[in-house]
Design a protein around this motif. Structure first.
Motif, PDB file in Angstrom:
ATOM      1  N   VAL B 280      33.480  -0.273  27.796  1.00  0.00           N
ATOM      2  CA  VAL B 280      34.461  -0.689  28.805  1.00  0.00           C
ATOM      3  C   VAL B 280      34.639   0.411  29.845  1.00  0.00           C
ATOM      4  O   VAL B 280      34.589   0.178  31.056  1.00  0.00           O
ATOM      5  N   TYR B 281      34.798   1.643  29.363  1.00  0.00           N
ATOM      6  CA  TYR B 281      35.038   2.760  30.278  1.00  0.00           C
ATOM      7  C   TYR B 281      33.868   2.919  31.230  1.00  0.00           C
ATOM      8  O   TYR B 281      34.045   3.081  32.439  1.00  0.00           O
ATOM      9  N   LEU B 282      32.647   2.871  30.675  1.00  0.00           N
ATOM     10  CA  LEU B 282      31.476   3.120  31.517  1.00  0.00           C
ATOM     11  C   LEU B 282      31.266   1.991  32.520  1.00  0.00           C
ATOM     12  O   LEU B 282      30.796   2.226  33.626  1.00  0.00           O
ATOM     13  N   TYR B 285      35.470   1.893  34.612  1.00  0.00           N
ATOM     14  CA  TYR B 285      36.216   3.021  35.155  1.00  0.00           C
ATOM     15  C   TYR B 285      35.346   4.166  35.649  1.00  0.00           C
ATOM     16  O   TYR B 285      35.666   4.798  36.645  1.00  0.00           O
ATOM     17  N   GLN B 379      43.950  -3.034  36.003  1.00  0.00           N
ATOM     18  CA  GLN B 379      42.591  -3.067  35.465  1.00  0.00           C
ATOM     19  C   GLN B 379      42.604  -3.178  33.937  1.00  0.00           C
ATOM     20  O   GLN B 379      41.854  -3.950  33.353  1.00  0.00           O
ATOM     21  N   SER B 380      43.473  -2.386  33.295  1.00  0.00           N
ATOM     22  CA  SER B 380      43.472  -2.403  31.829  1.00  0.00           C
ATOM     23  C   SER B 380      44.001  -3.737  31.318  1.00  0.00           C
ATOM     24  O   SER B 380      43.537  -4.246  30.310  1.00  0.00           O
TER      25      SER B 380
END
Lengths: 451, 486
Positions: B280-282, B285, B379-380
């Motif tokens: 998810v982060y990659l 974000y 976003q989260s």
């Protein structure tokens, strides 16, 4: 439409403050956003830290395997011991076993003790002999048998130091641990220090680690990767020769010719499942089919190669099909348009264009196969092999080791010196993998076409 | 005549056939190759294929069937009334094979002649001693029936290999002659050779099916042998695993299954959140710079062989957990434990989970994201309340695939989990898994036909069935989910 909401309680966000001041709810939402972002960053951090920790611990533990401590001694090749009849007949000299050579090394230490700076009270020449690897006598014997003419002369030899002495200079053995160790005494370590001061003992790069065969339990200093590297090389040869043509043929059939029916569906499902079957099951298959049923020899590279071929096939097929798919249909249409048959259009036009992708996939498949351990354990590659296999094709049937299995083998031994060796072997394995992947990336960068 | 030589001869015949066939086609065109139906090379190719392919196929079949036939015949000699049970018969047969190889070696070394062997009697000559001289050790001295069986084993295999050479080479010559005879300018050589090549391609694609069949057959047959020697109910229900060298073993799968599931559970508890959040982060974000660095790093993790992870567990993670965690808390004293193996296996699974989740997350249509942002979600909130629920079936599929990986993983647990079969809840204790026991039962020195060895096949079959089931379930879920958005 109902009016139920009109009667209900008013929403909580009733009061209207300044737009410039964040209310509590917005703050909470922003905080949740930051937290979530942080979790993500931590997750990536864990993965990267794990990678760095993994690689650095292996490098830290294994780098010293490439350096080894050696002791230089002048050995007098005593004709009274080696060649009693004095006729330099190699056959007669070879009757003297390795045990017969040990006194020569002892004598060499006695000569070395004549130097006033060398010698510790209570350490006799035969104690000093234990500083040297048990491999030394064999090394001496090989030299004498190769050069019988040098008997009677004094020759300078560089012997491997014993594993404990080597460990002393790599920080594995200390004076304190030596007191509790039956294999080495603190006095012997002091003697080693004196030898070092006198320039007779030195630590330097050790090619033998890459070229020698495995050695037994109590001589870790002489254990090398030679047989394992050759065994792995042979297996890769078998895998390449078998899996590339079979994989490419299968992919061409499925991608270009196969009609869509139950039969091709079965093949597709099979390939997908084989890619997910645990590797150890392939080992059982190899044991049951290739060794017990077909009667191929145990621990032979041919069996390992066959098993790894079956494991690598799905990887190669998936990569090949992807790169065949990437060739645009206009190429096929153009070929068919100028009168080529379907087969000609595939073999003369599509396949050459897909070749970079196929080779990249093949190299990556080979790299996977090179690191595979579990199936090889089951087909007897764990055996202790000291002899180098012959040249192929006969050599494919000789017993050999394999790089990853050699690592496993060394981890199962008691002496901590073997842990260092195992990490060193992993470094060699990783260097091979790095090289193969670099070639694959280069191929892709250099030749891959985007349509 | 050995196999390599036969292959060489057949290839040679085929190559000569190629040249002759091409020449004959050119000759039949009366000087103008345009009169031929196909390019001249295709005529040669036809001869080549007709010479080589049937010959090689017959050879492969012959090599597969010959040992079966010989075994059946010789077993009939040793044990005519089928009285002995399976394992004794196997033992006798392995003796027969050893004696036969020993005699071969002795003949090669020139110690005995073929005529000597014909007149040798087990009672008169000390065969065990003579074979030991050439480096073939036998367990016991040889009795007459076994020796006679070994002699006929040798004779039979000699005759059959000569027969094979004759048949294969005759087939190659016959095929070449047949194809050569058909060549004239109207012969549709390209169509014929292309059809043959297509058949070859199809044959190659059968290897995948054959492999699966081989796995299933070898596992089931040996498992059936095992269940004849050891009751199936004990295997599946017994709570103890305690193999003994002299029989009377307890071979219950339950403790092994428990260890396997426990280690896999720990691995998944570690790998799924980390892998998912990293994905998810990659994808949502990370700045391009971070992505350019972190993505390859995670991919490298996927390319590292499992033996490296195993060594990492053995020399770093295990001692670390024991010295700084388990021992001070007094909950464990062994460096190999469920926790060690689970954590390291978790690291191994991170790239697997993250790349699968990445695919699934990217498959969620952009419109759903945009809709969520349009409603004012952060976003989260979008990720947690829109993307993850939409991607959930795919993520479940990914987790199942990761679980099947974890269950089948061998080297990490061999080096990190220990060898003691135990039913315990303490993750800092050493436990063992199915794969560890497969390795230890099949690499030991026990004889092959004993239940202690054969149990490995039953374990392997259980492993195969479980992982296959998980994979099929995962693929089914993933496929079902994909259909929703297409």
């Amino acid at each position: 439409m109902t009016d139920a909401t009109a009667e209900g309680p008013r929403p909580a966000r009733a009061h209207h403050g300044s737009l410039l001041v964040k209310d509590a709810r917005t703050k909470a939402r922003n905080a949740a956003e930051t937290r979530f972002r942080l979790y993500g960053a931590i997750a990536v951090g864990i993965a990267v830290v794990a990678l760095v920790g993994l690689l650095s611990s292996i490098l830290y533990n294994g780098a010293s395997a490439f350096r080894q401590t050696f002791i230089t001694l002048n050995v007098y090749l005593d004709p009274d011991v080696l060649d009693k009849n004095g006729n330099r007949n190699v056959e007669e000299i070879s009757k003297v076993s390795t045990f017969g050579y040990a006194p020569l090394i002892e004598a060499a230490f006695e000569t070395a003790f004549e130097n006033p700076e060398i010698g510790i009270e209570g350490v006799t020449a035969s104690d000093a002999e234990d500083l040297i690897s048990k491999e030394a006598a064999a090394q001496l014997r090989r030299y004498v048998l190769a050069n019988p003419g040098e008997i009677g002369q004094t020759v300078e030899f560089e012997f491997l130091a014993n594993g404990r002495i080597d460990g002393y200079y790599k920080g594995r053995v200390t004076m304190q641990s030596a007191e509790r160790d039956s294999n080495v005494s603190p006095e012997q370590l002091q003697l080693a220090d004196q030898l070092k001061a006198a320039g007779l003992l030195s630590t330097h790069f050790n090619w033998d680690f890459l070229t020698l065969a495995d050695a037994s339990e109590n001589r870790p200093e002489a254990a090398g990767l030679g047989v394992a590297i050759i065994g792995s090389l042979y297996m890769m040869l078998v895998v390449l020769v078998l899996s590339l043509p079979i994989g490419v043929a299968t992919s061409i059939y499925l991608e270009e010719f196969a009609p869509k029916n139950w039969f091709t569906d079965i093949i597709e499902v099979n390939i997908a499942n084989l890619a997910a079957v645990p590797s150890i099951v392939f080992g059982i298959l190899g044991l049951a089919i290739f060794i017990n049923f077909a009667g191929l020899p145990q621990s032979a590279p041919i069996v390992g190669g066959l098993v790894l071929t079956l494991m690598t096939l799905p990887t190669i097929i998936i990569a090949t099909r992807a790169s065949l798919k990437a060739v645009p249909p206009s190429i096929r249409d153009a070929a068919l348009g100028v009168g080529a048959s379907k087969m000609q259009s595939v073999f003369h036009h599509v396949l050459p264009l897909a070749m970079p992708g196929i080779l990249t996939g093949t190299i990556i498949g080979l790299a996977q196969a090179l690191g595979e351990t579990a199936p090889l354990l089951l087909i007897g590659m764990v055996a202790f092999v000291r002899d180098f296999p012959a040249a192929p094709p006969e050599g494919l049937f000789d017993p050999a080791a394999a790089l990853p299995v050699q690592v496993y083998n060394w981890t199962q031994r008691a002496d901590p010196a073997f842990t260092e060796r195992a990490s060193g072997a992993i470094i060699v394995l990783l260097v091979f993998l790095l090289f193969m992947n670099a070639v694959a990336i280069l191929l892709r960068r250099r030749f891959e076409r985007r349509w | 005549m050995n196999v390599g030589l036969i292959i060489l001869v057949v290839v040679l015949i085929a190559a000569v056939g190629y040249v002759l066939g091409r020449r004959r086609a050119v000759a039949s065109s009366e000087g103008d190759v345009r009169r031929l139906h196909s390019l001249p090379g295709y005529y040669g190719q036809t001869v080549f294929l007709f010479a080589a392919v049937p010959a090689f196929l017959v050879m492969i079949l012959w090599l597969l069937l010959q040992p079966l036939y010989i075994d059946a015949t010789v077993t009939g000699m040793v044990d005519p009334d089928q009285s002995a049970d399976y394992s004794t018969r196997e033992l006798i047969m392995s003796d027969v094979r050893r004696i036969a190889t020993g005699l071969d070696i002795a003949v090669d070394l020139g110690q005995v002649s073929e005529a000597d062997i014909g007149s040798m009697q087990a009672g008169e000559t000390d065969i065990r001693q003579r074979l030991a001289d050439v480096g073939v050790a036998l367990g016991s001295s040889v009795d007459q029936t076994v020796f006679e069986a070994a002699k006929s084993y040798r004779n039979l295999s000699h005759t059959l290999s000569i027969a094979m050479a004759v048949v294969v080479i005759a087939l190659a010559l016959g095929g070449a002659a047949f194809a050569y005879g058909r060549i004239n300018s109207a012969f549709r050589a390209r169509n014929v050779s292309e059809r043959a090549i297509l058949a070859l391609l199809m044959l190659c694609s059968l290897v995948a099916i054959l492999t699966t069949v081989g796995i299933v057959l070898s596992l089931t047959f040996e498992t059936i042998h095992f269940f004849r020697l050891y009751p199936a109910s004990d295997f599946f229900l017994s709570l103890t695993w305690n193999p003994q060298f002299r029989g009377g073993s307890d071979l219950g799968i339950v403790p092994l299954l428990w260890g396997t599931l426990y280690v896999s559970f720990v691995a998944l508890v570690f790998a799924v959140p980390v892998g998912l959040l990293a994905a998810v982060y990659l994808s949502e974000y990370a700045s391009p710079r971070v992505r350019a660095f972190a993505k390859p790093a995670i991919e490298i993790l996927a390319g590292i062989p499992t033996i490296v992870y195993g060594l990492f567990a053995l020399i770093v993670v295990g001692p670390l957990l024991r010295d700084y965690f388990a021992a001070p808390l007094g909950i464990g004293s062994s460096s190999s434990s469920v926790m060690t193996a689970g954590l390291v296996m978790g690291i191994m699974l991170i790239p697997f989970v993250s790349s699968l989740s990445d695919d699934v997350i990217n498959a969620v249509p952009q419109a759903m994201r945009d809709g969520s942002y349009g409603l004012g979600a952060t976003q989260s909130e979008t990720v947690r309340q829109v993307i993850l629920p939409a991607a959930l079936p795919g993520i479940v599929g990914a987790v199942l695939l990761a679980a099947s990986r974890a269950i089948g993983e061998t080297m990490i647990v061999v080096l990190g989990a220990g060898a003691a079969a135990k039913l315990s809840l303490n993750p800092f204790e050493a436990m063992t898994t199915i794969t560890v026991k497969i390795v230890s039962q099949l690499t030991g020195d026990t004889e092959f036909a004993s239940p202690e060895t054969l149990v490995a096949f039953a374990l392997g079959l259980s492993l195969f069935v479980v992982t296959l089931g998980l994979n099929i379930l995962a693929l089914y879920i993933v496929r079902k989910y994909r259909e929703q958005y297409e």
